[in-house]
Design an enzyme around this catalytic site. Structure first.
Site, PDB file in Angstrom:
ATOM      1  CG  HIS A 133      51.512 -55.197 -77.871  1.00 13.32           C
ATOM      2  ND1 HIS A 133      52.081 -56.203 -77.845  1.00 13.32           N
ATOM      3  CD2 HIS A 133      50.755 -54.984 -78.594  1.00 13.32           C
ATOM      4  CE1 HIS A 133      51.405 -57.021 -78.367  1.00 13.32           C
ATOM      5  NE2 HIS A 133      50.528 -56.498 -79.127  1.00 13.32           N
ATOM      6  CG  ASN A 164      56.419 -56.447 -72.847  1.00 16.02           C
ATOM      7  OD1 ASN A 164      55.257 -55.643 -72.922  1.00 16.02           O
ATOM      8  ND2 ASN A 164      56.393 -57.609 -73.435  1.00 16.02           N
ATOM      9  CD  GLU A 266      55.662 -31.620 -71.416  1.00 14.95           C
ATOM     10  OE1 GLU A 266      54.563 -31.974 -71.907  1.00 14.95           O
ATOM     11  OE2 GLU A 266      55.979 -30.893 -70.683  1.00 14.95           O
TER      12      GLU A 266
END
Length: 295
Positions: A133, A164, A266
């Site tokens: 998810h 996860n 970024e």
């Protein structure tokens, strides 16, 4: 603004009930008269309040790999060619949390444009990777509809099991402890690169090449006291948690060791993750590595 909503049925006037719960609204019908006092000091705010990191647009023809998908529960940029989201953004406050159990109803997303590959509940079967998810099930427990939305396959990425189930799960749990302390969060996460190591070893794609296995999984968390006009309330003192983890089974369960700067994420992705925040503030907060508590 905190407001108190009191619902008292006419039958309940015959009884003396003084039960109250400060942050949870009772919405399920009851066979017995109920007097419920609900203190709502949290709201459900825009999932994209911190900005659109990649400038995603709803244009399947010209932007198939930066395709904007808006759900009530979260917003995402989807890549047709990679068969997974580039990033997912959502708001988290106590207003999104309730008692709805995990639905586990993984399903394809019928809102994808016609002709695009649609991952199904079995697309990851035998791949060695979890259906990881992006927006967690436990962040959307206010209703069955909210929780079910997190099981759409457009919210999944091929994620190594230890990453996860341990590293990311531990951070997700910590995020919800912050909400319990009276904070609201904005969470933006995604993945980049190609090639990860699951329980079956290294792979670059799954589902007959339709889904790219990412090399890295990242997350940025903006922590704010509950309030309004949230992007404008982000200051140079606002806590920003950013992590960038390898998509591998050989990973520590301690997420704090993977903290980095927003600037670094970024640089790796080309995104402007907190684009709605003042550029002056961004320059300060995006260059810091969080050193706050991890539990």
């Amino acid at each position: 603004m905190k407001q108190t909503i009191i619902r008292i049925s006419s039958a309940a006037l015959l009884l003396t009930l003084a039960a109250s719960c400060s942050r949870t609204e009772q919405v399920a019908p009851s066979q017995q008269p109920i007097a419920a006092t609900v203190n709502q000091d949290a709201t459900r705010d825009s999932n994209l309040a911190m900005g659109n990191p990649s400038g995603a647009v709803t244009d399947a023809t010209n932007s198939p790999n930066n395709y904007l998908m808006t759900k009530t529960q979260y917003t995402l940029s989807y890549s047709r060619d990679k068969g997974k989201p580039n990033w997912v953004s959502w708001h988290l406050s106590s207003a999104w949390l309730g008692s709805t159990p995990r639905q586990d109803n993984f399903s394809s997303d019928a809102t994808l444009p016609s002709g695009w590959f649609r991952a199904t509940s079995t697309s990851y079967t035998g791949s060695g990777f979890d259906r990881g998810h992006n927006c967690p099930s436990a962040d959307r427990t206010g209703s069955v509809a909210d929780n079910s939305a997190t099981f759409l396959m457009t919210n999944m990425m091929p994620q190594a099991a230890n990453n996860n189930q341990q590293t990311w799960a531990n951070l997700e749990n910590y995020e919800r402890t912050l909400v319990a302390q009276g904070y609201e969060l904005y969470v933006i996460c995604g993945s980049y690169g190609t090639g990860g190591t699951g329980v079956n070893g290294y792979a670059t794609t799954i589902a007959s090449g339709n889904i790219t296995v990412p090399a890295r999984c990242w997350k940025v968390v903006v922590v704010l006291p509950e309030g309004s006009s949230d992007a404008s309330r982000v200051t140079t003192s606002t806590r920003i948690i950013a992590i960038d983890t390898p998509n591998t089974t050989a990973i520590s369960s301690a997420w704090g060791g993977y903290r980095t700067t927003v600037d670094a994420i970024e640089a790796a992705t080309g995104y402007n993750i907190l684009s709605a925040v003042s550029s002056t503030v961004q320059a300060t907060i995006e260059s810091k590595v969080d050193t706050g508590p991890t539990s």
